[in-house]
Write an enzyme that holds these catalytic residues in place. Structure first.
Site, mmCIF file in Angstrom:
data_model
loop_
_atom_site.group_PDB
_atom_site.id
_atom_site.type_symbol
_atom_site.label_atom_id
_atom_site.label_comp_id
_atom_site.label_asym_id
_atom_site.label_seq_id
_atom_site.Cartn_x
_atom_site.Cartn_y
_atom_site.Cartn_z
ATOM 1 N N TYR A 67 -15.853 -2.563 -26.304
ATOM 2 C CA TYR A 67 -15.244 -3.213 -27.054
ATOM 3 C C TYR A 67 -14.328 -2.833 -27.950
ATOM 4 C CZ TYR A 67 -16.317 -8.138 -26.931
ATOM 5 O OH TYR A 67 -16.456 -9.588 -26.652
ATOM 6 N N GLU A 69 -11.127 -4.737 -29.792
ATOM 7 C CA GLU A 69 -10.421 -5.938 -30.511
ATOM 8 C C GLU A 69 -9.674 -5.274 -31.337
ATOM 9 O OE1 GLU A 69 -13.029 -8.559 -32.278
ATOM 10 O OE2 GLU A 69 -13.431 -9.884 -30.234
ATOM 11 N N ASP A 220 9.652 -14.357 -15.986
ATOM 12 C CA ASP A 220 8.379 -14.371 -15.248
ATOM 13 C C ASP A 220 8.561 -13.441 -14.190
ATOM 14 O OD1 ASP A 220 6.135 -14.130 -14.057
ATOM 15 O OD2 ASP A 220 5.441 -16.160 -14.559
ATOM 16 N N THR A 246 2.471 -10.146 -13.833
ATOM 17 C CA THR A 246 1.230 -9.751 -13.238
ATOM 18 C C THR A 246 1.172 -8.372 -12.624
ATOM 19 O OG1 THR A 246 1.507 -10.531 -10.948
ATOM 20 C CG2 THR A 246 0.408 -12.083 -12.518
ATOM 21 N N LYS A 249 0.284 -7.880 -7.804
ATOM 22 C CA LYS A 249 1.261 -8.605 -6.440
ATOM 23 C C LYS A 249 2.029 -7.444 -5.898
ATOM 24 C CE LYS A 249 1.411 -13.377 -8.170
ATOM 25 N NZ LYS A 249 0.710 -13.166 -9.601
ATOM 26 N N ARG A 255 -5.954 -6.754 -11.062
ATOM 27 C CA ARG A 255 -5.556 -8.158 -11.398
ATOM 28 C C ARG A 255 -5.343 -8.182 -12.950
ATOM 29 N NH1 ARG A 255 -6.094 -11.280 -7.375
ATOM 30 N NH2 ARG A 255 -5.276 -12.863 -8.697
#
Ligand code: PLP
Length: 413
Positions: A67, A69, A220, A246, A249, A255
């Site tokens: 974790y 954050e 984008d 992303t 691709k 991902r």
């Protein structure tokens, strides 16, 4: 991964399957079946790729249960600190990842590597500069844009006042329409970028229009980011205020999503990701993104992207030679769209029949589409995954003829 596919040596994966099967046999078997499908099929989905084993290993590493954050120290954003202890190594990783992505795109823009996906990157990028109800001018889903570019069934269509520029009769983005609508609407933001557009996008012209009406300009580049990194497509850096992508691709990573922004937007971008849209970052995916960036800096990556484009041109030309209708009459990037509206069968019929013979692609709307998005009159074809597996122009020419046979079979029914 892709070298294993080609060398017929799948020891790495098989070992993993056995490990999974010991605990959850059904899950191991399902993964193994999918692995074999990926290995045996010809993959032409324009938004997919095969990542390397190094990316895969980072993605499956011990960082997956950490974790963290918040943000690492000394970010340019001024967002200092994590909400958990024991983050000294993931801090190092995240800073390294940011530095590498800036190097890949040769930019000093702020970068946030935490978005879990492209859609979440867009969600946070919008939030960083827009208020609910603000006007945005973008490319519609029908014309090749993404769901997050204003579709009514997506958050973007609900939260913002979305307007769309058109493509001309040949399927090219109509820059006159962009200008006219920008002047009429005075949007808060203009968005460029697409999921199914085969031509170069004129980022300098978009930026000029956005500036003339006082709008933010966002790009984008999810589909073409690998091409941008390799100099195969004009870069949006220096033109756009915000850039999202992303990483899975053409970039060939895990991902996930990235947001880049002009330095003045850094704090807004970071707080729109955490705490606004996400909790703990996926540090294992961030490690995968870092490996992906290191790979993107290697000369082989440039060669790969160049080959993706060469393959796509040849593949597309073969269809044109056979008399097919290709949207815009060609391609400049890693994908093209076959327009099958003259046929009785749909894009979905062709997708399904090709699935049966081991060729994977997806149905896609074409300009002036008459059918529903679940049927469509076209298919989208991409060359990034099979180029990762070593395909050259002559291999794609053969696949074009395989697809032609299937189309003839469907047309004769
Ligand atoms: N933006 C564009 C242009 C895309 O094509 C996609 C996915 O296909 C996305 C954003 C969303 O990415 P994700 O599926 O990771 O949410």
């Amino acid at each position: 991964m892709f070298d294993k596919f080609n060398n017929d040596d799948s020891s790495y994966n098989v070992e993993n399957f056995e490990l999974i099967k010991k605990t959850a046999p059904e899950v191991g078997e399902m993964i193994e079946k999918e692995y074999n499908r990926q290995r045996n099929n010809i993959e032409l989905i324009a938004s997919e790729n095969y990542c390397s084993e190094a990316v895969l290993a980072a993605n499956g590493s011990c960082l997956c249960w950490k974790y963290a954050e918040g943000y690492p120290y000394e970010r340019t954003s001024g967002n200092k600190g994590r909400y958990y202890g024991g983050t000294e190594f993931v801090d190092e990783m995240e800073e390294y990842c940011c530095d590498k992505w800036r190097e890949v795109f040769n930019t000093d823009y702020h970068v946030n590597v935490q978005p879990h996906s492209g859609s979440q990157a867009n969600f946070s990028a919008y939030k960083s500069v827009l208020k609910t109800g603000d006007k945005v001018l973008s490319m519609s889903l029908n014309n090749g844009g993404h769901l997050t570019h204003g579709s009514a069934v997506n958050f973007s269509g609900e939260l913002y006042d979305m307007h769309f520029y058109d493509v001309d009769d040949n399927g090219f983005i109509d820059m006159e329409d962009v200008k006219r609508k920008a002047e009429e609407l005075k949007p808060k933001m203009i968005l460029a970028g697409a999921s199914a557009y085969s031509r170069k996008i004129d980022f300098p012209k978009f930026a000029e229009i956005a500036k003339s009406v006082g709008a933010y300009f966002m790009v984008d580049m999810a589909h073409i980011a690998g091409l941008v990194a390799a100099g195969e497509h004009v870069s949006p850096f220096g033109y756009a205020d915000l850039i999202t992508t992303t990483t899975h691709k053409t970039l060939r990573g895990p991902r996930g999503g990235l947001i880049f922004g002009r330095l003045g937007l850094a704090k807004k971008i970071d707080s729109a990701v955490f705490p606004y849209a996400q909790g703990g970052p996926l540090e294992h995916v961030i490690a995968g993104k870092a490996v992906c960036a290191v790979e993107a800096l290697k000369p082989e990556f440039k060669e790969y992207q160049h080959q993706v484009v060469l393959n796509c041109k040849e593949f597309c030309n073969e269809f044109i030679k056979m008399g097919y209708n290709v949207v815009t009459g060609g391609t400049d990037n890693h994908l093209f769209l076959l327009d099958l509206s003259e046929y009785e069968f749909t894009g979905r019929d062709l997708q399904n029949r090709l699935d049966e013979v081991g060729i994977t692609l997806n149905k896609n709307s074409v300009p002036n589409e008459k059918r529903s998005p679940m049927q469509t009159s076209g298919v989208r074809i991409g060359t990034a995954p099979m180029t990762s597996r070593g395909y050259k122009e002559e291999d794609f020419v053969k696949v074009a003829h395989n697809i032609d046979e299937v189309i003839k079979e469907l047309a004769s029914k």
